[in-house]
Design an enzyme around this catalytic site. Sequence first.
Site, PDB file in Angstrom:
ATOM      1  N   CYS A  21      35.885  -5.040  12.475  1.00 33.93           N
ATOM      2  CA  CYS A  21      35.102  -5.725  11.437  1.00 33.93           C
ATOM      3  C   CYS A  21      35.932  -6.225  10.271  1.00 33.93           C
ATOM      4  CB  CYS A  21      33.960  -4.835  10.947  1.00 33.93           C
ATOM      5  SG  CYS A  21      34.491  -3.330  10.081  1.00 33.93           S
ATOM      6  N   HIS A  75      31.853  -0.180   7.715  1.00 32.88           N
ATOM      7  CA  HIS A  75      31.591  -1.450   8.384  1.00 32.88           C
ATOM      8  C   HIS A  75      31.462  -2.547   7.344  1.00 32.88           C
ATOM      9  CE1 HIS A  75      30.385  -4.462  11.149  1.00 32.88           C
ATOM     10  NE2 HIS A  75      29.204  -4.617  10.586  1.00 32.88           N
ATOM     11  N   ASP A 100      26.949 -10.886   9.986  1.00 30.84           N
ATOM     12  CA  ASP A 100      27.644  -9.733  10.560  1.00 30.84           C
ATOM     13  C   ASP A 100      28.413 -10.194  11.797  1.00 30.84           C
ATOM     14  OD1 ASP A 100      28.557  -7.308  11.353  1.00 30.84           O
ATOM     15  OD2 ASP A 100      26.596  -6.400  11.713  1.00 30.84           O
TER      16      ASP A 100
END
Length: 288
Positions: free
Chosen positions: A82, A120, A137
């Site tokens: 991420c 995250h 995302d």
Amino acid sequence: MGKPTDPAYHWDGAELDLDGYLARIGFDGERAPTVETLRKVVRAHTTSIPFENLEILLGRPILLDLESLQNKLIRQRRGGYCYEHVGVFAAALERLGFGITALSARVTMGADEGLRPATHALLRVTTDDDDRVWLCDVGFGSGPLEPFELSTETTDFTAGEWKFRLEYTRGELDSDLWVLHQFGKDGWISRYTFATTPQYRIDFAVGNHFVATSPRSPFTTRPYVQHFGPDIHLTVDGTTLITERPDGTSETRLIEASELPKILSEEFAIDLTEADAAALVTGSWRTA
């Protein structure tokens, strides 16, 4: 009070090879900070650049400066996790003129034991042609394929054929808290929780150190690679290959470590050098 001038608050968008990034994800649409462009860039990024943690298993650090990220994700056509995805994506959105604020989430994946660290990364995004606030995302490895609205109304939404639910709740000290749920092979589960506290590159550097080095991190013990598409989600988890579909059906196949380089190339478009392929196959993760 004006916008911060410290470069640490920004994402080096001016230094991004924007043409190279857009070619990497296969985007050739309008380069404007609009909702339509945001949707197309999110979908293209999410379905083009895989999620992977292989550098950790090969004994190399995860570098988050933009030049290192461009070299790995764009020029070498590799993937990342991420923090790497968001570093490149945030630079691209900044360059295109979007309003961006980074956020951190606590990954739960349906588990309820103990509090997990906020490791995250995702983005809060605004556009020039719409008053709504969007969440993007691109670095989780399993979508969503599109930006989704940040709302205090609990909302079910689909991105492609994949189903999600954004739930608004209250956290500690009666603070705002959101939970993203996803539908898959285990039915509805909570993916992560997040607040809208701004995060900066230095915050992600701290989280990245934990994720890349801690024995408690899920990414220091075995290969974990994902490719997400409109109708299929592929995952290599150690020596298991998992295929999932939007309706919740899935298949699981055990694989030999020696198969990994071929599977990575054919299914995830990750082509390792001969030396890296050999190191991955014989790595210490196999006996950890």
